[in-house]
Design an enzyme around this catalytic site. Structure first.
Site, mmCIF file in Angstrom:
data_model
loop_
_atom_site.group_PDB
_atom_site.id
_atom_site.type_symbol
_atom_site.label_atom_id
_atom_site.label_comp_id
_atom_site.label_asym_id
_atom_site.label_seq_id
_atom_site.Cartn_x
_atom_site.Cartn_y
_atom_site.Cartn_z
ATOM 1 N N LEU A 205 0.877 -1.123 0.060
ATOM 2 C CA LEU A 205 0.119 -0.062 -0.004
ATOM 3 C C LEU A 205 0.747 1.324 -0.179
ATOM 4 C CD1 LEU A 205 -3.058 1.086 0.362
ATOM 5 C CD2 LEU A 205 -2.405 0.938 2.815
ATOM 6 N N HIS A 206 0.846 2.073 -1.169
ATOM 7 C CA HIS A 206 1.727 3.311 -0.977
ATOM 8 C C HIS A 206 1.132 4.306 -1.875
ATOM 9 C CE1 HIS A 206 2.562 1.710 -5.086
ATOM 10 N NE2 HIS A 206 3.340 3.120 -5.356
ATOM 11 N N ARG A 207 -0.085 4.144 -2.748
ATOM 12 C CA ARG A 207 -0.309 5.305 -3.381
ATOM 13 C C ARG A 207 -0.837 6.407 -2.746
ATOM 14 N NH1 ARG A 207 0.122 4.701 -9.219
ATOM 15 N NH2 ARG A 207 0.430 2.569 -9.652
ATOM 16 N N ARG A 240 6.172 6.036 2.887
ATOM 17 C CA ARG A 240 5.125 7.026 3.013
ATOM 18 C C ARG A 240 3.625 6.492 3.821
ATOM 19 N NH1 ARG A 240 2.355 7.802 -2.700
ATOM 20 N NH2 ARG A 240 4.123 9.350 -3.084
#
Length: 361
Positions: A205-207, A240
């Site tokens: 998960l990074h968007r 992030r």
């Protein structure tokens, strides 16, 4: 022929493994590697140069962080300086990051031909920074190396000169075959994490659209927590995402999930090889899951890899909500394997790319 290659983020390091190795086998090309530093965390960057024998970059900057405009602007300045110093015949860029766009624009302004690897992908969501980067990069490139026929059709509809477009397959498949074919041994990460082979899920998960939206982030983490009641869920935590979880006070949602530090490519490939399910918002991991024939749920409203959805290997939830994500995961687990096809080529994309450049450069 001198090729200056711009990289800056994890997916680009992986793709560069295949092409840099192919360049090294030729006597008509040399490569200069430039690392923008868009990903500067050790596990997101240095592990690839150290463990994968990726050539050390001649130019290494620290140009990550800040807004998209700040990052891209700083990258433009430094890449332009390097291009002027090296005077390459070609500037090669990968994918859809800010480093991609900065490299393409800097080269185009200097009248240096641009080669775009992974051209023609479209999510048709202009809210995604990556979509803007893809479109602009494609339209300043001299060579557009499309990984699929779908990508070729996208470029055709946009009026791109067909002579500039080459359907070569996906360089990520070139690299994944090192694990699939046994050329490179699997790592020990599955045993280290005490995971049941064939009985766990891998999540990433990074968007920005997910990490910066508290409701979406909480929904995804809650769904992963509930999925963990059925099977262990391993989540290599992107920097992030880790910051967003802390800032939004969502750390409690990680309690049921096996959150670990970011991992290298071969650790991830090993995790995928023995996984039962992948849940991700990554473009690259959707394909990597398919290469290992593992069903995937992509927590986005759309995907640029539409063929995986059409083949039944990938699913998009009806919404980014706990219930919809869990429903998509249950459907993926229940449906069995998708269609058997080869939409990403034969694992020789790197050679085809360099042959095309040599023939028309």
């Amino acid at each position: 022929m001198k090729v200056l290659t711009v990289v800056g983020a994890r997916p680009q390091f992986i793709k560069a493994i295949a092409i840099s190795a192919a360049v090294a086998r030729r006597d008509d090309m040399e490569e200069v590697l430039l690392h923008t530093g868009q990903h500067y965390d050790d596990n997101m960057s240095e592990v690839f140069f150290r463990d994968l024998k990726l050539p050390q970059p001649k130019y290494r900057f620290n140009l990550g962080g800040g807004s998209h405009a700040e990052m891209t602007g700083r990258q433009l300045i430094e890449i332009e300086r390097a291009l002027k110093e090296e005077a390459p015949d070609i500037c090669l860029v990968y994918g859809d990051t800010n480093s991609t766009l900065a490299g393409a624009l800097a080269a185009a302004k200097l009248h240096i031909p641009v080669a775009h690897v992974e051209a023609g992908l479209r999510s048709f969501n202009r809210r995604m920074p990556e979509e803007i980067n893809r479109v602009l990069t494609d339209h300043v490139s001299r060579w557009l190396f499309a990984p699929t026929q779908t990508a070729v059709e996208n470029l055709k509809r946009e009026g791109v000169d067909p002579a500039s477009v080459h359907c070569v397959g996906d360089v990520m498949y070139d690299v994944s075959r090192l694990i699939i074919d046994g050329t490179v041994s699997r790592t020990v990460i599955v045993d280290d994490l005490a995971l049941p082979r064939g009985g766990y899920a891998v999540a990433t998960l990074h968007r920005q659209e997910n990490t910066d939206d508290p409701q979406r982030l909480e929904a995804i983490l809650t769904a992963l927590g509930e999925l963990s009641r059925r099977m262990p869920v391993v989540l290599p935590l992107h920097p992030r995402t880790a910051k967003a979880v802390e800032a939004q006070r969502l750390s409690g949602h990680l309690a049921a999930i096996r959150a670990i530090d970011p991992i290298g490519f071969f650790d991830m490939a090993t995790l995928l090889a023995d996984a039962r399910l992948v849940v991700t918002d990554s473009g690259g991991l959707q394909k990597e899951a398919y290469f290992h024939r593992v069903p995937c749920v992509t927590v986005r409203e759309e995907t640029e890899w539409v063929e995986l959805v059409e083949m039944g290997w990938n699913r998009l939830p009806e919404s980014i909500s706990r219930q919809a994500i869990l429903a998509a995961a249950e459907a993926a687990l229940a449906s069995g394997p998708g269609a058997d096809a080869s939409p990403y080529g034969d694992g020789n994309a790197a050679e085809l790319i360099l042959d095309a450049i040599a023939a028309t450069g």
